[in-house]
Design a protein around this motif. Structure first.
Motif, PDB file in Angstrom:
ATOM      1  N   SER A 525      38.585  26.277   5.255  1.00 57.61           N
ATOM      2  CA  SER A 525      38.121  26.669   3.925  1.00 57.61           C
ATOM      3  C   SER A 525      39.228  27.364   3.140  1.00 57.61           C
ATOM      4  O   SER A 525      40.207  27.865   3.706  1.00 57.61           O
ATOM      5  CB  SER A 525      36.928  27.618   4.055  1.00 57.61           C
ATOM      6  OG  SER A 525      37.335  28.845   4.630  1.00 57.61           O
ATOM      7  N   ASP A 526      39.025  27.419   1.835  1.00 59.72           N
ATOM      8  CA  ASP A 526      39.982  28.133   0.989  1.00 59.72           C
ATOM      9  C   ASP A 526      40.033  29.612   1.353  1.00 59.72           C
ATOM     10  O   ASP A 526      41.092  30.248   1.299  1.00 59.72           O
ATOM     11  CB  ASP A 526      39.576  28.001  -0.489  1.00 59.72           C
ATOM     12  CG  ASP A 526      39.732  26.580  -1.010  1.00 59.72           C
ATOM     13  OD1 ASP A 526      40.421  25.772  -0.335  1.00 59.72           O
ATOM     14  OD2 ASP A 526      39.163  26.269  -2.081  1.00 59.72           O
ATOM     15  N   GLU A 527      38.879  30.148   1.747  1.00 59.87           N
ATOM     16  CA  GLU A 527      38.822  31.567   2.121  1.00 59.87           C
ATOM     17  C   GLU A 527      39.646  31.817   3.384  1.00 59.87           C
ATOM     18  O   GLU A 527      40.398  32.801   3.473  1.00 59.87           O
ATOM     19  CB  GLU A 527      37.371  31.995   2.342  1.00 59.87           C
ATOM     20  CG  GLU A 527      36.514  32.032   1.075  1.00 59.87           C
ATOM     21  CD  GLU A 527      36.101  30.641   0.597  1.00 59.87           C
ATOM     22  OE1 GLU A 527      35.700  30.526  -0.581  1.00 59.87           O
ATOM     23  OE2 GLU A 527      36.188  29.672   1.413  1.00 59.87           O
ATOM     24  N   GLU A 528      39.489  30.928   4.376  1.00 60.88           N
ATOM     25  CA  GLU A 528      40.264  31.063   5.616  1.00 60.88           C
ATOM     26  C   GLU A 528      41.758  30.923   5.330  1.00 60.88           C
ATOM     27  O   GLU A 528      42.576  31.667   5.877  1.00 60.88           O
ATOM     28  CB  GLU A 528      39.808  29.996   6.626  1.00 60.88           C
ATOM     29  CG  GLU A 528      40.634  29.924   7.897  1.00 60.88           C
ATOM     30  CD  GLU A 528      40.467  31.136   8.808  1.00 60.88           C
ATOM     31  OE1 GLU A 528      41.253  31.278   9.756  1.00 60.88           O
ATOM     32  OE2 GLU A 528      39.546  31.936   8.560  1.00 60.88           O
ATOM     33  N   MET A 529      42.116  29.987   4.454  1.00 61.99           N
ATOM     34  CA  MET A 529      43.518  29.804   4.092  1.00 61.99           C
ATOM     35  C   MET A 529      44.069  31.071   3.447  1.00 61.99           C
ATOM     36  O   MET A 529      45.191  31.516   3.748  1.00 61.99           O
ATOM     37  CB  MET A 529      43.658  28.615   3.138  1.00 61.99           C
ATOM     38  CG  MET A 529      45.081  28.233   2.812  1.00 61.99           C
ATOM     39  SD  MET A 529      45.871  27.245   4.099  1.00 61.99           S
ATOM     40  CE  MET A 529      45.285  25.602   3.654  1.00 61.99           C
ATOM     41  N   ALA A 530      43.292  31.685   2.568  1.00 63.76           N
ATOM     42  CA  ALA A 530      43.744  32.899   1.890  1.00 63.76           C
ATOM     43  C   ALA A 530      43.915  34.056   2.871  1.00 63.76           C
ATOM     44  O   ALA A 530      44.870  34.846   2.760  1.00 63.76           O
ATOM     45  CB  ALA A 530      42.749  33.274   0.790  1.00 63.76           C
ATOM     46  N   GLU A 531      43.015  34.175   3.843  1.00 62.82           N
ATOM     47  CA  GLU A 531      43.130  35.231   4.855  1.00 62.82           C
ATOM     48  C   GLU A 531      44.391  35.047   5.695  1.00 62.82           C
ATOM     49  O   GLU A 531      45.108  36.015   5.994  1.00 62.82           O
ATOM     50  CB  GLU A 531      41.888  35.226   5.759  1.00 62.82           C
ATOM     51  CG  GLU A 531      40.626  35.725   5.081  1.00 62.82           C
ATOM     52  CD  GLU A 531      39.411  35.650   5.984  1.00 62.82           C
ATOM     53  OE1 GLU A 531      39.601  35.417   7.215  1.00 62.82           O
ATOM     54  OE2 GLU A 531      38.287  35.806   5.488  1.00 62.82           O
ATOM     55  N   ARG A 532      44.669  33.805   6.082  1.00 63.59           N
ATOM     56  CA  ARG A 532      45.876  33.543   6.873  1.00 63.59           C
ATOM     57  C   ARG A 532      47.147  33.826   6.050  1.00 63.59           C
ATOM     58  O   ARG A 532      48.129  34.351   6.574  1.00 63.59           O
ATOM     59  CB  ARG A 532      45.888  32.103   7.366  1.00 63.59           C
ATOM     60  CG  ARG A 532      44.792  31.781   8.374  1.00 63.59           C
ATOM     61  CD  ARG A 532      44.948  30.357   8.890  1.00 63.59           C
ATOM     62  NE  ARG A 532      43.826  29.949   9.734  1.00 63.59           N
ATOM     63  CZ  ARG A 532      43.743  28.771  10.353  1.00 63.59           C
ATOM     64  NH1 ARG A 532      44.726  27.884  10.225  1.00 63.59           N
ATOM     65  NH2 ARG A 532      42.687  28.480  11.095  1.00 63.59           N
ATOM     66  N   LYS A 533      47.086  33.479   4.776  1.00 62.65           N
ATOM     67  CA  LYS A 533      48.243  33.733   3.911  1.00 62.65           C
ATOM     68  C   LYS A 533      48.509  35.229   3.797  1.00 62.65           C
ATOM     69  O   LYS A 533      49.678  35.677   3.828  1.00 62.65           O
ATOM     70  CB  LYS A 533      47.984  33.138   2.523  1.00 62.65           C
ATOM     71  CG  LYS A 533      49.089  33.390   1.503  1.00 62.65           C
ATOM     72  CD  LYS A 533      50.356  32.646   1.827  1.00 62.65           C
ATOM     73  CE  LYS A 533      51.394  32.810   0.729  1.00 62.65           C
ATOM     74  NZ  LYS A 533      52.666  32.144   1.029  1.00 62.65           N
ATOM     75  N   ALA A 534      47.458  36.008   3.668  1.00 57.22           N
ATOM     76  CA  ALA A 534      47.614  37.461   3.544  1.00 57.22           C
ATOM     77  C   ALA A 534      48.216  38.064   4.798  1.00 57.22           C
ATOM     78  O   ALA A 534      48.919  39.090   4.737  1.00 57.22           O
ATOM     79  CB  ALA A 534      46.263  38.099   3.238  1.00 57.22           C
ATOM     80  N   ALA A 535      47.955  37.454   5.948  1.00 56.86           N
ATOM     81  CA  ALA A 535      48.468  37.972   7.219  1.00 56.86           C
ATOM     82  C   ALA A 535      49.850  37.424   7.567  1.00 56.86           C
ATOM     83  O   ALA A 535      50.481  37.902   8.518  1.00 56.86           O
ATOM     84  CB  ALA A 535      47.485  37.625   8.346  1.00 56.86           C
ATOM     85  N   TRP A 536      50.344  36.458   6.789  1.00 57.43           N
ATOM     86  CA  TRP A 536      51.626  35.817   7.098  1.00 57.43           C
ATOM     87  C   TRP A 536      52.796  36.741   6.781  1.00 57.43           C
ATOM     88  O   TRP A 536      52.807  37.432   5.761  1.00 57.43           O
ATOM     89  CB  TRP A 536      51.746  34.523   6.289  1.00 57.43           C
ATOM     90  CG  TRP A 536      53.047  33.792   6.474  1.00 57.43           C
ATOM     91  CD1 TRP A 536      53.421  33.035   7.532  1.00 57.43           C
ATOM     92  CD2 TRP A 536      54.152  33.760   5.555  1.00 57.43           C
ATOM     93  NE1 TRP A 536      54.685  32.503   7.337  1.00 57.43           N
ATOM     94  CE2 TRP A 536      55.157  32.940   6.126  1.00 57.43           C
ATOM     95  CE3 TRP A 536      54.378  34.327   4.303  1.00 57.43           C
ATOM     96  CZ2 TRP A 536      56.374  32.684   5.499  1.00 57.43           C
ATOM     97  CZ3 TRP A 536      55.594  34.078   3.669  1.00 57.43           C
ATOM     98  CH2 TRP A 536      56.571  33.267   4.267  1.00 57.43           C
TER      99      TRP A 536
END
Length: 581
Positions: A525-536
């Motif tokens: 999901s877009d939400e999961e993608m955004a969470e992973r991006k924030a943790a990158w």
């Protein structure tokens, strides 16, 4: 000297500013030229033609250039010009590390500044190996004065034990067989000694043959020049003809802006698609067009890929033939004639005449090597451009050179963050995977590579080779050799190293590929993608000084052609002429 159709006078030439004036500075130029054994008769009233030669002892594709430059000089002298040989970077694909792509832009800068700084009125560019063509053309386009491109020509067919070998393509093929244990070390050594047996660049439709064909498609070569094998005597005659024509182009003031137009870019891309071109064509052609001020994008490639079929039955997209066969069948002129109205034949070429004149008399002598539109090798063009949440700015695949069952595919990801990590996976005969997995290499793009190396044709894992599998979906932000084949998705942009979506994929994520619909997705999901991006966390820069630092600061992404941002046409105008004190 010039005749009635010529528009330039001697006093208008750049070189006249160096040699013709009755002043102290020109005295210095003349006296130092005389120091080399020259005399007034060599330059008085004559254009000076720079010969940009990419010969070096680290460049096997250009070994014959030490001889060919003498034929170019002969042609220049025959036409009443003065030759001036100016060596530049050779861009050896084989020996230059970490990748020749890292140095393409440096080479383009060197060409531009070498031509701009010397007393030359026009140029002959001698290249052929993969990055040499775009580097030379990009630099000369930015220089802006008359030039002609002399292609190195493909080598002769490889041969071993009665089998015809194609450079690159068969190396990859037999390397997998060696790793699978189906050929012996002795056979492998025989292939090693027979696969590249003459002067010239790769004789498959790899990046070298693709880029020289694109140069001719742009109108920058003499008709048919890109098809002549390096060891064919016609190559010597063509080299001399390039020298003669360069002199005429100076008198005619036939500058590249009159040749490299949007129409020419359309023709060059059409030619590329019909040849079954290298995936590298996308990056280089975009960069070349942008140097000429032409806004050429992935969308243009995809549009033409749907309209233009593959006509050249040459490996790796074709199954049978090599460039030597292509030449005997009629070469690029025959292929262009088969394309008919898919080309705009009103486009100007270095001949000073429209492309239609170049194709007069062209004939297809073997319709199995050069297919007609009614019987293509592949019904669409060589490449497909993909977009989706995994590649917002695009990725490329070569569907004509992979197993059709992978054109629509869904499978779990296996992720490697570096090539050493990838190597452990592919060399492990017991690694848990199936042919449905999608093998991912990331951090191999323009900055991550560094320089976007040709790691994108990931070797088939031993775990699958032993079960007889020879293809699977492989995905990266790297490039691959134009001689490569397989279900390889490349140039994923933005790259992982700068935080593109590829950086966020995890083992087991489902990757969805749909070539007919041109999509590439990771099923999260877009939400999961955004969470992973924030943790990158961004990685450390590859370079802290020198050319590598400059490259890191200014390199553009694959969809923009990987040029330096400060070399874009719209960045600003170069100095028109060198300052002569």
């Amino acid at each position: 000297m010039k005749d009635d159709k010529h528009v330039k006078r001697y006093e208008d030439l750049r070189s006249a500013r160096f040699f013709a004036a009755d002043d102290f500075r020109s005295f210095g130029h003349r006296s130092r030229a005389m120091q080399m054994g020259l005399s007034h008769e060599d330059w008085d009233g004559k254009p000076i033609i720079g010969i940009i030669n990419t010969w070096s002892e680290a460049q096997p594709c250009h070994m014959h250039f030490k001889d060919r430059v003498e034929w170019v000089k002969r042609g220049i002298l025959q036409a009443g010009g003065m030759p001036m040989e100016l060596p530049v970077h050779s861009h050896s694909e084989q020996f230059l590390k970490p990748t020749s792509m890292l140095y393409r832009n440096m080479g383009a800068m060197e060409v531009e500044e070498t031509l701009r700084a010397h007393p030359v009125d026009g140029a002959v560019l001698m290249g052929g190996c993969d990055k040499s063509t775009p580097a030379l053309v990009m630099g000369a386009l930015s220089w802006g004065f008359p030039f002609i491109y002399l292609p190195a020509g493909p080598m002769l067919r490889g041969n071993y034990a009665g089998k015809i070998l194609g450079s690159g393509t068969d190396a990859f093929k037999y390397w997998d067989e060696k790793r699978a244990g189906t050929i012996t070390d002795e056979e492998w050594k025989g292939i090693e000694g027979g696969i590249a047996r003459s002067d010239g660049h790769c004789m498959t439709m790899g990046t070298a043959s693709t880029m020289t064909a694109i140069a001719e498609g742009f109108g920058l070569c003499l008709p048919g020049a890109s098809s002549i094998p390096a060891n064919d005597v016609n190559h010597k005659r063509m080299s001399a003809a390039c020298g003669r024509r360069a002199v005429e182009m100076v008198w005619e003031d036939l500058t590249p802006d009159k040749i490299v137009t949007k129409t020419a870019a359309e023709n060059a891309t059409t030619v590329a698609m019909a040849t079954g071109c290298s995936t590298n064509a996308v990056i280089h052609l975009i960069a070349m067009a942008r140097r000429a001020g032409i806004d050429w994008t992935l969308a243009d490639f995809d549009r033409l890929s749907r309209e233009v079929p593959v006509l050249a039955n040459v490996r790796p997209s074709g199954k049978e033939y090599l460039m030597e066969d292509f030449f005997y069948a009629g070469g690029l002129c025959a292929l262009m004639k088969e394309l008919g109205d898919k080309l705009d034949l009103t486009a100007m070429t270095v001949t000073g005449q429209p492309m239609a004149v170049s194709l007069e008399g062209a004939e297809n002598y073997n319709p199995d090597v050069i297919r007609p539109l009614s019987n293509p090798v592949y019904k669409e063009g060589s490449l497909a451009l993909l977009k989706g949440n995994l590649a917002p700015d695009g990725a490329v695949i070569k569907p004509a050179a992979c197993d059709p069952r992978f054109h629509k595919h869904s499978g779990p990801a296996i992720v490697a963050d570096s090539y050493p990590e990838l190597k452990k996976i592919i060399d492990d005969p017991d690694y848990p995977m199936t042919p449905d997995h999608v093998l991912i290499l990331r951090n191999a793009g323009p900055q991550g590579g560094p320089g976007m190396p040709e790691w994108g044709m990931i070797p088939m894992p031993k775990a699958l080779l032993k079960d007889g599998h020879r293809d699977m979906v492989r995905l990266s932000d790297a490039r691959m050799s134009g001689t490569s084949f397989g279900a390889c998705i490349l140039h994923t942009a933005p790259e992982a190293y700068i935080g593109g979506p590829l950086a966020l994929v995890q083992n087991g994520d489902i990757i969805e590929l749909d070539v007919p619909n041109r999509t590439l997705h990771v099923k999260i999901s877009d939400e999961e993608m955004a969470e992973r991006k924030a943790a990158w966390t961004p990685p450390e820069p590859r370079y802290e000084r020198g050319y590598g630092w400059m490259f890191t600061q200014h390199i553009e992404q694959a969809d923009k052609g990987c040029d330096f941002d400060f070399l874009k046409t719209e960045f600003g105008k170069p100095v028109d002429e060198p300052v002569i004190f």
